[in-house]
Enzyme design. Structure first.
Site, PDB file in Angstrom:
ATOM      1  N   ASP A 146       0.868  -1.294  -0.143  1.00  0.00           N
ATOM      2  CA  ASP A 146      -0.021  -0.071  -0.299  1.00  0.00           C
ATOM      3  C   ASP A 146       0.861   1.290   0.085  1.00  0.00           C
ATOM      4  OD1 ASP A 146      -2.252   1.500   0.072  1.00  0.00           O
ATOM      5  OD2 ASP A 146      -3.120   0.469   1.759  1.00  0.00           O
ATOM      6  N   ALA A 184       1.314   5.519   1.175  1.00  0.00           N
ATOM      7  CA  ALA A 184       1.287   6.287   2.115  1.00  0.00           C
ATOM      8  C   ALA A 184       1.200   7.775   2.039  1.00  0.00           C
ATOM      9  CB  ALA A 184       2.238   5.877   3.389  1.00  0.00           C
ATOM     10  N   ASP A 185       0.459   8.628   2.805  1.00  0.00           N
ATOM     11  CA  ASP A 185       0.542   9.973   2.753  1.00  0.00           C
ATOM     12  C   ASP A 185       1.855  10.793   3.427  1.00  0.00           C
ATOM     13  OD1 ASP A 185      -1.987  10.159   1.236  1.00  0.00           O
ATOM     14  OD2 ASP A 185      -2.879   9.967   3.433  1.00  0.00           O
ATOM     15  N   GLY A 243      -5.108   7.625   4.512  1.00  0.00           N
ATOM     16  CA  GLY A 243      -6.528   8.282   4.426  1.00  0.00           C
ATOM     17  C   GLY A 243      -6.698   9.389   3.638  1.00  0.00           C
ATOM     18  N   GLU A 298      -7.994  -0.068   4.670  1.00  0.00           N
ATOM     19  CA  GLU A 298      -6.592  -0.487   4.451  1.00  0.00           C
ATOM     20  C   GLU A 298      -5.958  -0.763   5.544  1.00  0.00           C
ATOM     21  OE1 GLU A 298      -5.658   3.182   1.154  1.00  0.00           O
ATOM     22  OE2 GLU A 298      -5.533   3.647   3.323  1.00  0.00           O
TER      23      GLU A 298
END
Length: 306
Positions: free
Chosen positions: A155, A157-158, A169, A177
């Site tokens: 995944d 990530a910010d 998110g 997630e």
């Protein structure tokens, strides 16, 4: 990356050309004033074509530079995604597929390997977007009902800090997630160089996303500010009237914190507030992060050894 460097070099030439426009403009005006009268009369019947406005040239340079920066970031996402898929996906695995712009490149690479190496891979999505990507690439789609234990989840990530604590998110899929990541034996993060921080909040300025039951968003907002300070905003939609609604039919809050915290304690405390579904703080979950860098390399980060 050589192509990108070539583009950046061309922008330097454009900037130099823009500077040349200034000097040529000033020299042109001084030479005109020194022309003899006969030359001046001749110029009334012939005029030199007007040069484009200087501001227009500078805007063009800025647009090209912005485009090059975007291309560099996209190439960095692709490098990180390919490295993670190549290093962590093997035959006969169940793979959790994350959400966001970087994961698109991971699914592309996964589908490529499935075709070339005849891999038997089952994919579990974290969102509607991930589900569509899996179907579009003709990969095998499953869910946690049929495959409650995953071999690996990949995944984006910010933001990722030095301890591999994540803020996720930004795209609104944080709860699913986190569920998928929690079901995986290995959770791997992919990102470009802009997401790398020493501490949370350095790069990501939009705050920590928090998914809440709609009726609870006001009391939850008040409780977070009372306990931890900062500012909490209900995330509003862009192309529709009203708030953003998650895949779980909930609302999203964005908490803009004012200082560094003990993120494990904060995550637990916020989750205990009635009405909170989950937070975008992923603490102690990622075992490795891959960052695509500006120079075309990929940096790998593991959690610090305590």
């Amino acid at each position: 990356m050589l192509c990108l460097r070539g583009r950046v070099s061309s922008f330097s030439h454009l900037a130099a050309a823009a500077a040349g426009l200034r000097s040529s403009s000033s020299s042109s005006s001084s030479s005109t004033s020194s022309l003899p009268a006969s030359s001046s009369s001749a110029s009334s019947s012939w005029r030199q074509p007007a040069s484009p406005p200087l501001s227009s040239s500078l805007k063009h340079v800025r647009l090209l530079a912005h485009s090059a920066a975007n291309n560099m970031a996209e190439e960095a996402k692709k490098l990180a995604a390919h490295a993670a898929v190549d290093n962590h996906v093997q035959n006969n695995q169940v793979v959790g597929v994350g959400s966001g712009s970087t994961i698109v490149y991971a699914v592309d690479r996964l589908a490529e390997r499935v075709r070339q190496e005849k891999l038997n891979i089952v994919c579990v999505p974290t969102s509607f977007q991930a589900r569509q990507l899996i179907l579009q690439h003709s990969l095998t789609l499953s869910d946690l009902d049929r495959h409650p234990e995953l071999d690996v989840a990949i995944d984006g990530a910010d933001e990722v800090d030095a301890d591999l604590t994540l803020i996720k998110g930004g795209g609104g899929c944080l709860t699913q997630e986190k569920i998928v990541a929690g079901c995986a034996k290995h959770f791997v993060v992919i990102a470009d160089f802009r997401k790398d921080s020493k501490s949370l909040g350095e790069q990501w300025k939009k705050g920590v996303p928090i998914e809440v039951i709609p009726m609870a968003y006001v009391p939850v907002s008040r409780a977070i500010v009372k306990c931890f300070g900062g500012e909490v905003n209900l995330r509003m939609a862009v192309s529709k009237a009203g708030p953003v609604v998650t895949d779980n039919s909930n609302f999203l809050l964005d908490w803009k914190f004012e200082r560094a915290h003990n993120w494990k304690e904060v995550n637990t405390a916020i989750k205990m507030i009635p009405g909170v579904v989950d937070t975008g703080l992923f603490v102690g979950m990622a075992e490795r992060a891959y960052f695509g860098m500006e120079d075309g390399s990929v940096q790998v980060r593991d959690p610090p050894v305590n």
